[in-house]
Structure formats: C-alpha cells, structure tokens
Design a protein around this motif. Structure first.
Motif, PDB file in Angstrom:
ATOM      1  N   LYS A   1       0.846  -1.184   0.000  1.00  0.00           N
ATOM      2  CA  LYS A   1       0.000   0.000   0.000  1.00  0.00           C
ATOM      3  C   LYS A   1       0.882   1.234   0.000  1.00  0.00           C
TER       4      LYS A   1
ATOM      5  N   ALA B   1      -4.814   2.741  -2.628  1.00  0.00           N
ATOM      6  CA  ALA B   1      -5.173   1.363  -2.320  1.00  0.00           C
ATOM      7  C   ALA B   1      -4.015   0.439  -2.705  1.00  0.00           C
ATOM      8  N   GLU B   2      -4.164  -0.814  -2.396  1.00  0.00           N
ATOM      9  CA  GLU B   2      -3.144  -1.799  -2.726  1.00  0.00           C
ATOM     10  C   GLU B   2      -2.904  -1.829  -4.225  1.00  0.00           C
TER      11      GLU B   2
ATOM     12  N   ASN C   1      -5.819  -3.516  -9.691  1.00  0.00           N
ATOM     13  CA  ASN C   1      -6.204  -2.943  -8.402  1.00  0.00           C
ATOM     14  C   ASN C   1      -6.989  -4.004  -7.632  1.00  0.00           C
ATOM     15  N   PRO C   2      -6.303  -4.837  -6.864  1.00  0.00           N
ATOM     16  CA  PRO C   2      -6.977  -5.936  -6.178  1.00  0.00           C
ATOM     17  C   PRO C   2      -7.849  -5.510  -4.995  1.00  0.00           C
ATOM     18  N   SER C   3      -7.714  -4.272  -4.556  1.00  0.00           N
ATOM     19  CA  SER C   3      -8.428  -3.872  -3.342  1.00  0.00           C
ATOM     20  C   SER C   3      -9.761  -3.181  -3.599  1.00  0.00           C
ATOM     21  N   GLU C   4     -10.062  -2.899  -4.847  1.00  0.00           N
ATOM     22  CA  GLU C   4     -11.300  -2.181  -5.125  1.00  0.00           C
ATOM     23  C   GLU C   4     -11.998  -2.798  -6.338  1.00  0.00           C
ATOM     24  N   LYS C   5     -13.182  -3.330  -6.136  1.00  0.00           N
ATOM     25  CA  LYS C   5     -13.895  -4.037  -7.210  1.00  0.00           C
ATOM     26  C   LYS C   5     -14.343  -3.110  -8.339  1.00  0.00           C
TER      27      LYS C   5
ATOM     28  N   LYS D   1      -5.046   0.750 -11.302  1.00  0.00           N
ATOM     29  CA  LYS D   1      -4.500   1.868 -10.537  1.00  0.00           C
ATOM     30  C   LYS D   1      -3.363   2.431 -11.368  1.00  0.00           C
TER      31      LYS D   1
END
Length: 160
Positions: free
Chosen positions: A6, A11-12, A110-114, A119
C-alpha cells in the motif's frame, strides 16, 4: 509480478499491466515519442515504440519482444527501490511551452477495489526531485530501455 503493497494515499497495487515512457522533447513541429510495455494479443510482453519528428512525417513504429524474466526484474527493481514514492514529490514552478515533458506511467491491477480495475501511477518532469531521485529516474529509464529484445515488427503509420 505483484507489488502487493500500500502506498500512503492509495489502495493496494497489484500486478503490472502496462508501463508507458515518454522522453522530454520539443513538439513545436508536431513530433511525438513514446514507448509502451504491455502484453500483446497473444499474451506475450512487448514494447511498442512510436516516434515522429514532424507533422508531415509518418510515425515509425517498432515492436520489440520482452522476456517474462525482464519484466519480473523490472517490477522487482520498482518495488525494491520504492520508485512509486517519487509520484508524491511536490510540483515545481518550472514550465516550458511547446515542450512535452518526460513521463513514466505505471498501470497496475487494483486488487483492493472491485469498481476500479486498474491503478495508475505517474512520474512526471514538473516535480521537485532531489539529485538522488534523478539518479533513480535515470536508472528506471535505462532499465526500461534495456528490456527491449529482438525487433518483432517495424512499420510506419500515416496520419488519417
């Protein structure tokens, strides 16, 4: 090839999907110069280099093969040297008209936000970089350009 960390404000960041580089150049005559690392339609990594010096010339387009190992090493370098942290540098007061500033653009999954599949992180010329930062930016450029393998294709593109 997942950075999986992060950043302070983001986000990640996941897998590198694409990397774009544009060197700084005078564009009064309509030139453009940029390189793009991405997977082609077969899933292989390639660098596509597009260059044109003046409006009246066609663009020269070269496609280079890039090995999976070269991409892994490049991503490791980005992570180990914390290259993405350079994005957070303050803006400079410098501005030049009729000039396209250099830039590096990273596109990650961007694995942290669907709702947001990618990113994007950008390093650009009009920031306040230290001498150490500039050495790192120079190394980033050298490592990127060194990833070019054999030329897969060489064409020209006319403006429509």
């Amino acid at each position: 090839m997942i950075l999986g960390r992060k950043r302070k404000k983001d986000a990640e960041i996941g897998e590198l999907l694409e990397f774009r580089f544009s060197p700084g150049y005078c564009d009064m005559a309509g030139g453009h110069h940029y390189e793009n690392l991405h997977r082609d339609e077969t899933g292989q990594w390639v660098i596509v280099s597009r260059n044109r010096n003046v409006f009246s010339d066609p663009a020269s387009v070269k496609t280079y093969a890039v090995s999976e190992e070269a991409v892994r090493e490049f991503v490791s370098f980005i992570a180990e040297k914390k290259v993405l942290e350079l994005e957070d540098r303050k803006d400079s007061d410098l501005f030049i008209t009729d000039y396209s500033p250099w830039s590096f653009t990273f596109v990650f999954s961007n694995p942290s936000e669907k709702s947001l599949r990618t990113k994007i992180c950008t390093l650009a010329e009009y920031k306040m970089y230290s001498d150490e930062d500039r050495r790192l930016i120079d190394e980033l450029e050298q490592r990127f350009l060194a990833m070019r393998g054999e030329i897969i294709s060489e064409t020209t593109e006319e403006d429509s």
